[in-house]
Design a protein around this motif. Structure first.
Motif, PDB file in Angstrom:
ATOM      1  N   PRO A 302      94.131 -66.878 -55.180  1.00  0.00           N
ATOM      2  CA  PRO A 302      94.508 -66.826 -53.769  1.00  0.00           C
ATOM      3  C   PRO A 302      94.597 -68.236 -53.191  1.00  0.00           C
ATOM      4  CG  PRO A 302      92.692 -65.323 -54.224  1.00  0.00           C
ATOM      5  CD  PRO A 302      92.876 -66.157 -55.443  1.00  0.00           C
ATOM      6  N   ALA A 303      95.644 -68.463 -52.400  1.00  0.00           N
ATOM      7  CA  ALA A 303      95.884 -69.815 -51.899  1.00  0.00           C
ATOM      8  C   ALA A 303      95.905 -69.844 -50.382  1.00  0.00           C
ATOM      9  CB  ALA A 303      97.212 -70.328 -52.444  1.00  0.00           C
ATOM     10  N   CYS A 304      95.481 -70.969 -49.824  1.00  0.00           N
ATOM     11  CA  CYS A 304      95.616 -71.201 -48.388  1.00  0.00           C
ATOM     12  C   CYS A 304      96.400 -72.489 -48.186  1.00  0.00           C
ATOM     13  CB  CYS A 304      94.262 -71.355 -47.708  1.00  0.00           C
ATOM     14  SG  CYS A 304      93.256 -69.875 -47.731  1.00  0.00           S
ATOM     15  N   TYR A 305      97.482 -72.399 -47.455  1.00  0.00           N
ATOM     16  CA  TYR A 305      98.208 -73.594 -47.053  1.00  0.00           C
ATOM     17  C   TYR A 305      97.752 -73.925 -45.641  1.00  0.00           C
ATOM     18  CZ  TYR A 305     101.484 -73.167 -50.981  1.00  0.00           C
ATOM     19  OH  TYR A 305     102.031 -73.109 -52.238  1.00  0.00           O
ATOM     20  N   LEU A 306      96.921 -74.952 -45.528  1.00  0.00           N
ATOM     21  CA  LEU A 306      96.375 -75.282 -44.219  1.00  0.00           C
ATOM     22  C   LEU A 306      97.338 -76.254 -43.545  1.00  0.00           C
ATOM     23  CD1 LEU A 306      92.757 -75.783 -45.603  1.00  0.00           C
ATOM     24  CD2 LEU A 306      93.643 -73.748 -44.490  1.00  0.00           C
ATOM     25  N   VAL A 307      98.245 -75.703 -42.745  1.00  0.00           N
ATOM     26  CA  VAL A 307      99.316 -76.517 -42.181  1.00  0.00           C
ATOM     27  C   VAL A 307      99.051 -76.986 -40.763  1.00  0.00           C
ATOM     28  CG1 VAL A 307     101.080 -75.490 -43.659  1.00  0.00           C
ATOM     29  CG2 VAL A 307     100.619 -74.491 -41.432  1.00  0.00           C
ATOM     30  N   GLY A 308      98.046 -76.360 -40.115  1.00  0.00           N
ATOM     31  CA  GLY A 308      97.773 -76.734 -38.730  1.00  0.00           C
ATOM     32  C   GLY A 308      96.438 -77.453 -38.617  1.00  0.00           C
ATOM     33  N   LYS A 309      96.322 -78.279 -37.585  1.00  0.00           N
ATOM     34  CA  LYS A 309      95.101 -79.031 -37.362  1.00  0.00           C
ATOM     35  C   LYS A 309      93.901 -78.096 -37.260  1.00  0.00           C
ATOM     36  CE  LYS A 309      93.524 -82.747 -34.384  1.00  0.00           C
ATOM     37  NZ  LYS A 309      93.703 -83.448 -33.125  1.00  0.00           N
ATOM     38  N   LYS A 310      92.803 -78.478 -37.883  1.00  0.00           N
ATOM     39  CA  LYS A 310      91.549 -77.711 -37.840  1.00  0.00           C
ATOM     40  C   LYS A 310      91.648 -76.315 -38.454  1.00  0.00           C
ATOM     41  CE  LYS A 310      89.327 -80.099 -34.076  1.00  0.00           C
ATOM     42  NZ  LYS A 310      88.841 -80.101 -32.732  1.00  0.00           N
ATOM     43  N   ALA A 311      92.616 -76.080 -39.286  1.00  0.00           N
ATOM     44  CA  ALA A 311      92.688 -74.788 -39.963  1.00  0.00           C
ATOM     45  C   ALA A 311      91.584 -74.715 -41.011  1.00  0.00           C
ATOM     46  CB  ALA A 311      94.046 -74.613 -40.610  1.00  0.00           C
ATOM     47  N   HIS A 312      91.156 -73.500 -41.302  1.00  0.00           N
ATOM     48  CA  HIS A 312      90.074 -73.322 -42.270  1.00  0.00           C
ATOM     49  C   HIS A 312      90.456 -72.256 -43.288  1.00  0.00           C
ATOM     50  CE1 HIS A 312      85.977 -73.162 -43.806  1.00  0.00           C
ATOM     51  NE2 HIS A 312      86.007 -71.844 -43.700  1.00  0.00           N
ATOM     52  N   GLY A 313      90.193 -72.543 -44.530  1.00  0.00           N
ATOM     53  CA  GLY A 313      90.490 -71.575 -45.587  1.00  0.00           C
ATOM     54  C   GLY A 313      89.270 -71.331 -46.441  1.00  0.00           C
ATOM     55  N   GLU A 314      89.142 -70.096 -46.912  1.00  0.00           N
ATOM     56  CA  GLU A 314      87.970 -69.766 -47.697  1.00  0.00           C
ATOM     57  C   GLU A 314      88.341 -68.797 -48.826  1.00  0.00           C
ATOM     58  OE1 GLU A 314      83.926 -68.171 -45.994  1.00  0.00           O
ATOM     59  OE2 GLU A 314      84.527 -69.993 -44.967  1.00  0.00           O
ATOM     60  N   VAL A 315      87.795 -69.032 -49.991  1.00  0.00           N
ATOM     61  CA  VAL A 315      87.956 -68.073 -51.083  1.00  0.00           C
ATOM     62  C   VAL A 315      86.566 -67.774 -51.627  1.00  0.00           C
ATOM     63  CG1 VAL A 315      88.828 -67.667 -53.423  1.00  0.00           C
ATOM     64  CG2 VAL A 315      90.253 -68.871 -51.774  1.00  0.00           C
ATOM     65  N   LEU A 316      86.206 -66.501 -51.604  1.00  0.00           N
ATOM     66  CA  LEU A 316      84.949 -66.083 -52.207  1.00  0.00           C
ATOM     67  C   LEU A 316      85.330 -65.139 -53.330  1.00  0.00           C
ATOM     68  CD1 LEU A 316      83.087 -65.122 -48.907  1.00  0.00           C
ATOM     69  CD2 LEU A 316      83.024 -67.314 -50.067  1.00  0.00           C
TER      70      LEU A 316
END
Lengths: 467, 200
Positions: A302-316
């Motif tokens: 699973p991927a997160c493209y953090l494109v915006g300021k202060k975005a947060h991504g998590e994979v558990l």
């Protein structure tokens, strides 16, 4: 320290029942342009969708198989059914469903769950969503929760705008395959500032030998909204190899939060090759909670493209590989904007000759100042025949950022076992306790009934595996 | 037990180092890579002897936009073998460092202990660090961990030094020196020392 060895009789696969096939329409084996045209016509799709499928099919034919990771040579592409349609039209209520299908669902406990606190169940039996019940309040809030096929008909503008925009058909061979033959899956749209309190969920099942299941899920969380989507899979046992290749695209708009939980327990002949990706805008939060227990080979990052300021991504993520299984899982975090943060926690257990691999990537782009990423992967190898690997990659282009990665591989410690045994707990129970304790931090993130199910599955899998 | 100390400097012309441990011993290996030219370095440690220990410290300082890649192999064949790898990198300009560390613990390497650590300090804008520490473990009676950190000079550390009357340039140089010190305290090479102390 000598620990008594116990003989081990493998428990029968708990969810390995299977019902006779009952299909209105079944495509021939193998894939060709004709199959795609036929399938599209059966579904009554608009021309743009057919074009999308055909274009993707062209890409699929040109794409190479992945050159890394576990071997996929056993997939019999020519022997798969690419489209199955179990009932003529979508059932409005539970009682309208054919008996065989209702019976299958009874076994995995959908009605009970529904009676409890769950809001919407949209159950996928084969390639079509045959039963769904959407709570009234969702309508009132303006939330759209439907299957993808309906979404194409009813909300073509939204689908056109988002589908295939994050995971392009050309992304990888299996994304191209899914784009050309996708069927079913969920479509969710949450309007601005709407918080969906109860988790939305869909149950997936595959029920035909050699059947490929290619669901497509699209979630759009508009500004300031929140939604929790759960997919759980249990599939019956078959002797021939099956393929499950899903594509999940999630758009998290400014300030929105999406949590996507999966508990996957395919039978051990299924190739589970899934592409999951989320695009997270300013101050958005994306959380992937992933439990992989079944399947022959799972490849899922699973991927997160953090494109915006202060975005947060998590994979558990939790992966369990038993006899003959390969769990190649991990996560991808792309920090493309300043002050983005991410966390990957991966726990894997291999026993009985299984193999778990963590494969992950963290990319911090130039100008993603103040970004932070933390990756922790722990692996537990239960016995001597098993194997565990870690293949992380970290790509740092920004000086004002912090990236941390740590991994450890260990066994069930003799000391812990000895302590528990000396308190009168059997070896098996003790091992189960230690394993359940090991995965606890992630299990507690799951809704209660999934957590219970996962703990039970772990107990089942761990029986007699310590020697 | 015999204890050995090996100091090795890798450069464009001599870019790889292999050590095969055939008898039980403790070996300390210090490797320095300081280069303005791009090249691919390789460090290969094979732990054949039962009960052997290897401590490997690598210091990597790419300069002037050089692209340096380092591949390390810690292959555990014998039982009760112990390896400890530390790779420290400092990039103060637009140089690139690519690290791939491979730990492989074979079927018979019972009770082995492998550690792999990569610490990177990146202060140069345009500098790139790509790191990929890989573990492959084929038996369960082992302890194996790795860690990677990449960061820059912490603001609070700089501020602390500045309140003591140390200029920012000096403070940064001090921090870099401290960062590198523990992996190079034994390296007497004049050239390396020059590189460090000339750091702005």
């Amino acid at each position: 320290m000598a620990i008594p060895k116990k003989s081990f009789i493998p428990a029968p696969y708990a969810f390995g029942f299977h019902k006779p096939d009952e299909y209105i329409y079944k495509s021939g084996r193998g894939l060709s342009e004709a199959v795609i045209r036929e399938m599209s016509a059966q579904k009554g799709e608009p021309a743009w969708m057919l074009n999308f499928r055909l274009k993707s099919f062209g890409i699929y034919q040109k794409k190479q198989m992945p050159f890394w990771g576990p071997s996929l040579a056993d997939i019999q592409f020519k022997n798969l059914f690419y489209y199955l349609r179990p009932v003529k039209s979508q059932a409005e209520s539970w009682n309208e469903l054919p008996d065989a299908i209702r019976d299958t669902y009874d076994k995995i406990g959908i009605p009970e769950m529904e009676k409890k606190f769950l809001s919407g169940v949209s159950a996928q039996y084969e390639s079509e969503v045959v039963y769904k019940s959407i709570e009234k309040t969702l309508h009132e809030k303006g939330v759209i929760f439907t299957d993808m096929d309906t979404a194409v008909r009813k909300y073509p503008e939204l689908v056109k705008q988002y589908m295939g925009k994050l995971i392009l058909p050309g992304d990888n061979k299996f994304a191209a395959l899914n784009s050309s033959v996708w069927s079913g899956g969920s479509f969710i749209y949450v309007p601005k500032n709407v918080s969906v309190g109860l988790p939305l969920q869909a149950y997936f099942r595959i029920n035909a030998a050699n059947m490929g299941q290619f669901e497509r899920t699209l979630i759009i969380a508009d500004e300031g909204s929140f939604v929790h989507y759960i997919e759980g899979c249990t599939a019956p046992i078959y002797s021939t190899d099956s393929l499950h290749s899903a594509v999940v695209e999630i758009f998290v708009k400014k300030g929105a939060r999406v949590r996507y939980s999966t508990v996957q327990n395919w039978s051990t002949n299924v190739f589970n090759l899934v592409t999951k990706r989320a695009r997270v805008e300013e101050e958005g939060i994306m959380e992937w909670v992933d439990g992989n227990i079944g399947s022959k080979v799972t490849m899922k990052y699973p991927a997160c493209y953090l494109v915006g300021k202060k975005a947060h991504g998590e994979v558990l993520s939790i992966a369990y590989a038993g006899k003959g299984q390969i769990q190649d899982t991990g996560g991808k975090m792309l920090h493309l904007a300043p002050e983005t943060t991410s966390r990957i926690i991966s726990k894997s257990i291999s026993s009985g000759g299984g193999r778990t691999s963590y494969r992950g990537m963290v990319h911090i782009a130039h100008n993603a100042t103040g970004s932070r990423s933390n990756v922790v992967c722990d692996a537990l190898i239960v016995d001597d025949a098993s194997r565990s690997d870690t293949y992380p990659k970290m790509d740092i282009h920004e000086t004002q950022s912090v990236m941390e990665h740590e991994a450890s591989v260990s066994r069930i410690s003799d000391d812990q076992l000895f302590y528990l045994i000396s308190r009168g707990i059997s070896v098996n129970q003790a091992a189960s306790m230690i394993v359940n304790g090991f995965i606890e931090p992630i299990v507690k993130e799951l809704p209660l009934e999934y957590a219970v199910e996962l703990n039970r599955l772990m107990d089942l899998e761990m029986q007699g595996s310590v020697g | 037990m015999i204890e050995k100390h090996i100091i090795k400097i890798l450069n464009v012309t001599d870019s790889s180092f292999t050590y095969m441990m055939v008898k039980k011993e403790v070996v300390n290996i210090d490797i320095s890579i300081v280069s303005e030219q791009s090249f691919d370095a390789k460090v290969n440690i094979v732990m054949n002897a039962d009960g052997g220990t290897a401590n490997i410290r690598c210091l990597v300082l790419p300069k002037n936009g050089a692209a340096i890649s380092l591949m390390t192999y810690q292959t555990h064949v014998g039982a009760r073998t112990k390896s400890d790898l530390l790779v420290k990198t400092f990039i103060g300009d637009t140089s690139t460092f690519l690290f791939q560390g491979n730990v492989h613990i074979g079927k018979d390497a019972k009770k082995s202990d492998a550690y792999q650590k990569n610490i990177n300090l990146l202060t140069g804008s345009g500098g790139v660090i790509t790191t990929s520490p890989i573990l492959e473990i084929l038996n369960n009676d082992v302890r194996c961990t790795h860690g990677v950190t990449t960061g820059t000079i912490p603001e609070d550390t700089l501020w602390y030094m500045k309140t003591r009357g140390i200029s920012e340039t000096q403070a940064k140089a001090l921090y870099v020196e401290g960062f590198i010190h523990d992996s190079m305290s034994v390296v007497q090479d004049k050239f390396i020392k020059e590189v460090i102390y000339n750091e702005p």
